[in-house]
Design a protein around this motif. Structure first.
Motif, PDB file in Angstrom:
ATOM      1  N   VAL A 151     -13.762  -1.425  27.542  1.00  0.00           N
ATOM      2  CA  VAL A 151     -12.940  -1.847  28.680  1.00  0.00           C
ATOM      3  C   VAL A 151     -11.576  -2.359  28.210  1.00  0.00           C
ATOM      4  O   VAL A 151     -10.525  -1.946  28.706  1.00  0.00           O
ATOM      5  CB  VAL A 151     -13.659  -2.941  29.500  1.00  0.00           C
ATOM      6  N   THR A 152     -11.587  -3.257  27.236  1.00  0.00           N
ATOM      7  CA  THR A 152     -10.339  -3.937  26.841  1.00  0.00           C
ATOM      8  C   THR A 152      -9.726  -3.390  25.559  1.00  0.00           C
ATOM      9  O   THR A 152      -8.555  -3.628  25.286  1.00  0.00           O
ATOM     10  CB  THR A 152     -10.599  -5.438  26.614  1.00  0.00           C
ATOM     11  N   GLY A 153     -10.534  -2.696  24.755  1.00  0.00           N
ATOM     12  CA  GLY A 153     -10.040  -2.238  23.456  1.00  0.00           C
ATOM     13  C   GLY A 153     -10.061  -3.335  22.404  1.00  0.00           C
ATOM     14  O   GLY A 153      -9.692  -3.121  21.245  1.00  0.00           O
ATOM     15  N   LEU A 154     -10.511  -4.527  22.804  1.00  0.00           N
ATOM     16  CA  LEU A 154     -10.616  -5.618  21.825  1.00  0.00           C
ATOM     17  C   LEU A 154     -11.884  -5.420  20.989  1.00  0.00           C
ATOM     18  O   LEU A 154     -12.777  -4.652  21.374  1.00  0.00           O
ATOM     19  CB  LEU A 154     -10.703  -6.964  22.543  1.00  0.00           C
ATOM     20  N   LEU A 155     -11.963  -6.117  19.874  1.00  0.00           N
ATOM     21  CA  LEU A 155     -13.146  -5.998  19.018  1.00  0.00           C
ATOM     22  C   LEU A 155     -14.380  -6.503  19.763  1.00  0.00           C
ATOM     23  O   LEU A 155     -14.316  -7.528  20.447  1.00  0.00           O
ATOM     24  CB  LEU A 155     -12.959  -6.821  17.739  1.00  0.00           C
ATOM     25  N   ASN A 156     -15.466  -5.785  19.634  1.00  0.00           N
ATOM     26  CA  ASN A 156     -16.725  -6.275  20.175  1.00  0.00           C
ATOM     27  C   ASN A 156     -17.397  -7.168  19.118  1.00  0.00           C
ATOM     28  O   ASN A 156     -16.809  -7.437  18.061  1.00  0.00           O
ATOM     29  CB  ASN A 156     -17.614  -5.107  20.620  1.00  0.00           C
ATOM     30  N   ARG A 157     -18.633  -7.592  19.391  1.00  0.00           N
ATOM     31  CA  ARG A 157     -19.303  -8.512  18.466  1.00  0.00           C
ATOM     32  C   ARG A 157     -19.366  -7.935  17.050  1.00  0.00           C
ATOM     33  O   ARG A 157     -19.058  -8.615  16.082  1.00  0.00           O
ATOM     34  CB  ARG A 157     -20.720  -8.800  18.981  1.00  0.00           C
TER      35      ARG A 157
END
Lengths: 217, 116
Positions: A151-157
């Protein structure tokens, strides 16, 4: 069935000279074949000096063969994305009887990554080392994609843990600062419940840090 | 070339030195009898020898070269082990079905950078 006469050798033996000529042609074919493959190959002597390379290696380092021969391998190789040598001087010296492998990222945007592998060549003492460099940018891009939130393109866990591990490793080699930004959106569930997930997704994208927005694909 | 004042070396199809001229003897200290029958790699720095042999072999197999007929600044090993930067100009010619290689070498001033 008539007897088939034996085929004549392609290069009739002419004593020692003929043998040397045939060995030269054989070596020439082998060298030419190694020059055609996509993998970059380089051989270094006990002092870490380049004594042979193929065309793919010359292309990788952007130098002509004559510029590479006799130079220290660690000086010839490109630096990684944080400006450090891909290999240490010790790793590039022959006489090292250990094989090894590592991944090196040359640039993040666009992603350019190499898989470096080396093996001792046990033909003499101290032994030379053969290095191979494979472009693994596509493979690593897929792996990187798996470490991001769709969704955001940020790093996941998974990506976050990997990034923290890499940053702490880098910090041990080069003292500095590692910054971790923690954001908590209160009552976010209510947005999803009231307006739907598509609105929640838009809100998440608005709320992500500007720098991450800038650097995310 | 063999009578000229520019150092010259002649090699056969296997890369063995056939002759050097007196200008070569004066410039690099080798005597003709020390080099005759030896591989050309004797006068090249150690780091170049393997590549030279393979390049020579590749030429034998393909008859294609990237170093012939244009000047190359390379180091040449003298009889006392010193390495002198020289401009090499190498040519090849097929005579009676066999390749023959000739090179003129011009010693350059000490600080001249090499192509290597």
């Amino acid at each position: 069935m008539p007897d088939t006469p034996p085929l004549p050798p392609s290069h009739p033996p002419e004593g020692e000279q003929g043998l040397v000529a045939e060995l030269r042609r054989t070596l020439g074919r082998l060298d030419s074949a190694l020059g055609q493959i996509r993998e970059a190959l380089v051989l270094v002597d006990a002092a870490g000096q380049v004594i042979w390379s193929n065309a793919a290696f010359d292309g990788l380092v952007g130098k002509r063969r004559l510029e590479i021969l006799g130079a220290g391998l660690h000086r010839v190789l490109p630096l990684n994305h944080v400006g450090e040598p891909i290999l240490t001087i010790e790793q590039t010296r022959g006489a090292n009887q250990n094989s090894g492998m590592l991944n090196a990222i040359l640039s993040e945007l666009p992603l350019q990554a190499l898989e470096v592998e080396w093996h001792p060549v046990l033909t003499e003492e101290p032994n030379p080392l053969m290095f191979s460099f494979r472009d693994v940018s596509d493979r690593l891009a897929l792996a990187t994609q798996a470490m991001k939130c769709s969704v955001t393109g940020l790093l996941n866990r998974r990506g976050l843990l990997e990034r923290i591990q890499t940053s702490l490793h880098h910090l041990r080699r080069q003292p500095g600062l590692v910054t971790l930004l923690f954001c908590d959106l209160n009552h976010f569930k209510q947005v999803n419940d009231l307006y739907g997930h598509h609105v929640g997704d838009r809100l998440l994208n608005r709320g992500r840090p500007t720098s991450a927005r800038k650097h995310s694909p | 070339m063999q009578q000229g004042d520019r150092p010259f070396v002649l090699a056969d199809s296997l890369g063995q030195i056939v002759a050097i001229n007196s200008a070569f003897e004066q410039a690099y200290g080798w005597r003709d009898q020390q080099l005759r029958g030896k591989s050309l790699s004797v006068i090249l720095p150690a780091a170049f020898q393997m590549s030279h042999q393979l390049g020579f072999s590749r030429f034998q197999a393909l008859e294609i070269s990237t170093i012939l007929a244009h000047p190359l600044r390379l180091k040449t090993v003298c009889v006392d082990g010193r390495e002198v930067v020289s401009e090499h100009f190498i040519v090849a010619e097929k005579i009676g079905g066999a390749w023959v290689f000739g090179a003129t070498l011009t010693p350059l001033p000490d600080q001249t950078p090499t192509d290597a």
